[in-house]
Scaffold this motif. Structure first.
Motif, PDB file in Angstrom:
ATOM      1  N   PHE A 119       7.441  -1.235   1.176  1.00  0.00           N
ATOM      2  CA  PHE A 119       6.337  -2.192   1.243  1.00  0.00           C
ATOM      3  C   PHE A 119       6.682  -3.532   0.609  1.00  0.00           C
ATOM      4  N   CYS A 120       7.932  -3.705   0.152  1.00  0.00           N
ATOM      5  CA  CYS A 120       8.238  -4.848  -0.716  1.00  0.00           C
ATOM      6  C   CYS A 120       9.221  -5.822  -0.053  1.00  0.00           C
ATOM      7  N   LEU A 156       7.038  -8.995 -16.292  1.00  0.00           N
ATOM      8  CA  LEU A 156       8.289  -8.872 -15.532  1.00  0.00           C
ATOM      9  C   LEU A 156       7.967  -8.119 -14.252  1.00  0.00           C
ATOM     10  N   GLY A 160      13.052  -7.900  -8.523  1.00  0.00           N
ATOM     11  CA  GLY A 160      13.986  -7.023  -9.216  1.00  0.00           C
ATOM     12  C   GLY A 160      13.355  -5.911 -10.024  1.00  0.00           C
ATOM     13  N   SER A 194       9.525   0.561 -11.375  1.00  0.00           N
ATOM     14  CA  SER A 194       9.306   1.498 -10.286  1.00  0.00           C
ATOM     15  C   SER A 194       9.471   2.940 -10.773  1.00  0.00           C
ATOM     16  N   SER A 215       4.885   1.582 -11.490  1.00  0.00           N
ATOM     17  CA  SER A 215       4.520   1.507 -10.081  1.00  0.00           C
ATOM     18  C   SER A 215       4.624   2.892  -9.460  1.00  0.00           C
ATOM     19  N   HIS A 217       2.197   4.436  -7.009  1.00  0.00           N
ATOM     20  CA  HIS A 217       1.882   4.219  -5.594  1.00  0.00           C
ATOM     21  C   HIS A 217       1.655   5.480  -4.758  1.00  0.00           C
ATOM     22  N   GLU A 257       0.314   1.351 -11.522  1.00  0.00           N
ATOM     23  CA  GLU A 257       0.048   0.539 -10.330  1.00  0.00           C
ATOM     24  C   GLU A 257       0.000   1.476  -9.126  1.00  0.00           C
ATOM     25  N   ILE A 259      -0.478   1.002  -5.066  1.00  0.00           N
ATOM     26  CA  ILE A 259      -0.725   0.240  -3.850  1.00  0.00           C
ATOM     27  C   ILE A 259      -1.441   1.146  -2.868  1.00  0.00           C
ATOM     28  N   ILE A 288      -4.208  -1.597  -5.834  1.00  0.00           N
ATOM     29  CA  ILE A 288      -3.887  -2.870  -5.178  1.00  0.00           C
ATOM     30  C   ILE A 288      -3.824  -2.645  -3.673  1.00  0.00           C
ATOM     31  N   VAL A 290      -2.573  -3.050  -0.270  1.00  0.00           N
ATOM     32  CA  VAL A 290      -1.211  -3.536   0.031  1.00  0.00           C
ATOM     33  C   VAL A 290      -1.238  -4.956   0.603  1.00  0.00           C
ATOM     34  N   ASN A 291      -0.316  -5.770   0.130  1.00  0.00           N
ATOM     35  CA  ASN A 291      -0.172  -7.134   0.649  1.00  0.00           C
ATOM     36  C   ASN A 291       0.712  -7.111   1.882  1.00  0.00           C
ATOM     37  N   PRO A 292       0.683  -8.207   2.659  1.00  0.00           N
ATOM     38  CA  PRO A 292       1.543  -8.257   3.854  1.00  0.00           C
ATOM     39  C   PRO A 292       2.964  -7.837   3.498  1.00  0.00           C
ATOM     40  N   ASN A 293       3.578  -7.032   4.326  1.00  0.00           N
ATOM     41  CA  ASN A 293       4.836  -6.386   3.915  1.00  0.00           C
ATOM     42  C   ASN A 293       5.727  -6.116   5.109  1.00  0.00           C
ATOM     43  N   CYS A 333       1.904  -9.922  -5.481  1.00  0.00           N
ATOM     44  CA  CYS A 333       2.949  -8.956  -5.783  1.00  0.00           C
ATOM     45  C   CYS A 333       3.689  -8.505  -4.537  1.00  0.00           C
ATOM     46  N   GLY A 334       4.986  -8.410  -4.656  1.00  0.00           N
ATOM     47  CA  GLY A 334       5.792  -7.891  -3.572  1.00  0.00           C
ATOM     48  C   GLY A 334       6.056  -8.901  -2.477  1.00  0.00           C
TER      49      GLY A 334
HETATM   50  N1  SAH Z   1      10.486  -3.558  -9.572  1.00  0.00           N
HETATM   51  C1  SAH Z   1       9.366  -3.504 -10.441  1.00  0.00           C
HETATM   52  C2  SAH Z   1       8.760  -4.865 -10.718  1.00  0.00           C
HETATM   53  C3  SAH Z   1       8.718  -5.851  -9.585  1.00  0.00           C
HETATM   54  S1  SAH Z   1       7.662  -5.414  -8.225  1.00  0.00           S
HETATM   55  C4  SAH Z   1       8.319  -2.560  -9.871  1.00  0.00           C
HETATM   56  O1  SAH Z   1       8.486  -2.103  -8.747  1.00  0.00           O
HETATM   57  O2  SAH Z   1       7.367  -2.259 -10.594  1.00  0.00           O
HETATM   58  C5  SAH Z   1       6.087  -5.824  -8.930  1.00  0.00           C
HETATM   59  C6  SAH Z   1       4.925  -5.065  -8.336  1.00  0.00           C
HETATM   60  O3  SAH Z   1       4.659  -5.495  -7.006  1.00  0.00           O
HETATM   61  C7  SAH Z   1       5.162  -3.571  -8.266  1.00  0.00           C
HETATM   62  O4  SAH Z   1       4.042  -2.841  -8.734  1.00  0.00           O
HETATM   63  C8  SAH Z   1       5.339  -3.390  -6.777  1.00  0.00           C
HETATM   64  O5  SAH Z   1       5.131  -2.096  -6.395  1.00  0.00           O
HETATM   65  C9  SAH Z   1       4.338  -4.381  -6.227  1.00  0.00           C
HETATM   66  N2  SAH Z   1       4.449  -4.649  -4.794  1.00  0.00           N
HETATM   67  C10 SAH Z   1       5.572  -4.722  -4.074  1.00  0.00           C
HETATM   68  N3  SAH Z   1       5.266  -4.946  -2.763  1.00  0.00           N
HETATM   69  C11 SAH Z   1       3.919  -5.011  -2.677  1.00  0.00           C
HETATM   70  C12 SAH Z   1       3.001  -5.212  -1.611  1.00  0.00           C
HETATM   71  N4  SAH Z   1       3.411  -5.388  -0.353  1.00  0.00           N
HETATM   72  N5  SAH Z   1       1.674  -5.198  -1.880  1.00  0.00           N
HETATM   73  C13 SAH Z   1       1.230  -5.014  -3.149  1.00  0.00           C
HETATM   74  N6  SAH Z   1       2.063  -4.841  -4.201  1.00  0.00           N
HETATM   75  C14 SAH Z   1       3.393  -4.826  -3.982  1.00  0.00           C
END
Ligand code: SAH
Ligand code: SF4
Length: 344
Positions: A119-120, A156, A160, A194, A215, A217, A257, A259, A288, A290-293, A333-334
């Motif tokens: 999703f990232c 952070l 990454g 993660s 995270s 999810h 977290e 998603i 959360i 999910v955001n566009p991915n 995010c992401g």
């Molecule tokens: N790598 C670390 C930190 C960076 S990502 C991690 O995964 O936690 C930061 C956050 O953005 C994480 O919780 C990740 O799962 C979230 N994220 C990534 N893609 C996303 C998406 N499409 N929609 C919502 N959150 C997303």
């Protein structure tokens, strides 16, 4: 001679460096004050240091600040996304976010990310390298100077996986916390991971009382395997177990977290399974949508989100639906991803 980046050193290391060059210890404090309080990144502008010593400093050191190559500001809430160029031409992103009680920076820890969560966008961009401590610290300095703000919260959560760049990330955090540097309280710094279970356990012994966000999810391995390849190495029970160890040692609540993805992990039964999984752990669950991915996962409907939330609450789990910021500039995010040099 190769110059050294001042921002890569801890306070104690810098004192050693200066002492070895026959510079007085208080010069360290003066230089750091110029950098962190006044945002002056050129020794020649540090006017309380003698001209000779400024020249001397400039022979041995430099202050590496990333160059902004694109800045996008949200018209809705002022959220600002920065695309930076590093010394080697690689690019990373950071985000500045305004809340009623804090000014927060979302900082990157790597160029890209090796973990490829489905999703990232960062995951889809691949992994290039770890950031140095100085490159992590300097994102905050660069934002503060450009926007004339005092950042009092750091997450952070940019590009990454911070726990895969453990030593550099911890060094950056120590520097943000150091009284002679950014002087930011440790509780105002959050690592989002993660779920690198062994590193979460290690982090429990870190001398600073920072915050941890995991995270997750998914409520089980079957679902988590489908969206997070890292789950093969650190299955969900191991992640939760490492959080328990972390909590026993630090007494801190852990943020989870989650998603929410339509048709994948958004049903009431998943909420119940999640509640069972988290039993015995003091958590705050952030849901959360999910955001566009890159995988084109869709957001659940309001109805699904609310029943998910309510199910968690029925189980006495604190949970919120996360308010998104900067949606008009893809700063959520992401959504941070690598772009080619100078190309938007
Ligand atoms: N790598 C670390 C930190 C960076 S990502 C991690 O995964 O936690 C930061 C956050 O953005 C994480 O919780 C990740 O799962 C979230 N994220 C990534 N893609 C996303 C998406 N499409 N929609 C919502 N959150 C997303
Ligand atoms: Fe990496 Fe975090 Fe994105 Fe997963 S969600 S690919 S761990 S940055």
């Amino acid at each position: 001679m190769i110059k050294k980046n001042i921002l890569d050193f801890s306070y104690d290391e810098l004192v050693k460096e200066f002492t070895n060059l026959n510079l007085k210890k208080f010069r360290v404090d003066q230089v750091l004050d110029w950098i962190f309080k006044k945002h002056i990144f050129d020794f020649f502008e540090m006017t309380n240091i003698s001209k000779n010593e400024r020249e001397f400093l400039d022979e041995y050191f430099y202050i590496s600040i990333p160059e902004p190559i694109d800045i996008q500001e949200s018209k809705i809430d002022g959220t600002t996304k920065f695309l930076w160029k590093l010394e080697d031409g690689r690019t990373i992103e950071s985000v500045l976010l305004f809340y009623p009680n804090r000014i927060s920076a979302c900082i990157s820890s790597q160029v890209g990310c090796p973990l490829k969560c489905k999703f990232c966008s960062t995951g889809a961009s691949g992994f290039e390298r770890n950031l140095t401590p100085g490159e992590i610290v300097a994102q905050v300095l660069a934002i503060e100077k450009l926007k004339d703000v005092n950042i009092n919260n750091i997450v952070l959560m940019g590009m990454g996986e911070p726990l895969l760049n453990y030593d550099n990330v911890l060094k950056a955090i120590r520097n943000w916390n150091n009284k002679k540097m950014k002087n930011l309280g440790a509780r105002r710094i959050t690592i989002s991971t993660s779920g690198i279970a062994d590193k979460i356990e290690e982090l429990a012994d870190f001398e600073l009382d920072i915050r941890l966000s995991v995270s997750l999810h998914a409520p089980n391995n079957y679902i988590r395997d489908q969206i997070m390849p890292i789950n093969a190495k650190y299955p969900i029970e191991e992640v939760v177990q490492s959080c328990k160890i972390y909590q026993e040692k630090t007494k801190n609540r852990v943020t989870i977290e989650y998603i929410a993805i339509k048709g994948l992990n958004d049903e009431e039964k998943h909420a119940q399974e999640l509640a069972d999984l988290l039993k015995g752990l003091k958590v705050m669950v952030n849901i959360i949508p999910v955001n566009p991915n890159p995988a084109n996962y869709e957001r659940p409907s309001k109805k699904f989100l609310n029943s998910f939330l309510n199910k968690l609450k029925e189980n006495n789990i604190e949970a919120t639906l996360r308010i998104e910021k900067g949606t008009d500039i893809d700063a959520a995010c992401g959504q941070l991803k690598m772009r080619k040099k100078g190309v938007k």
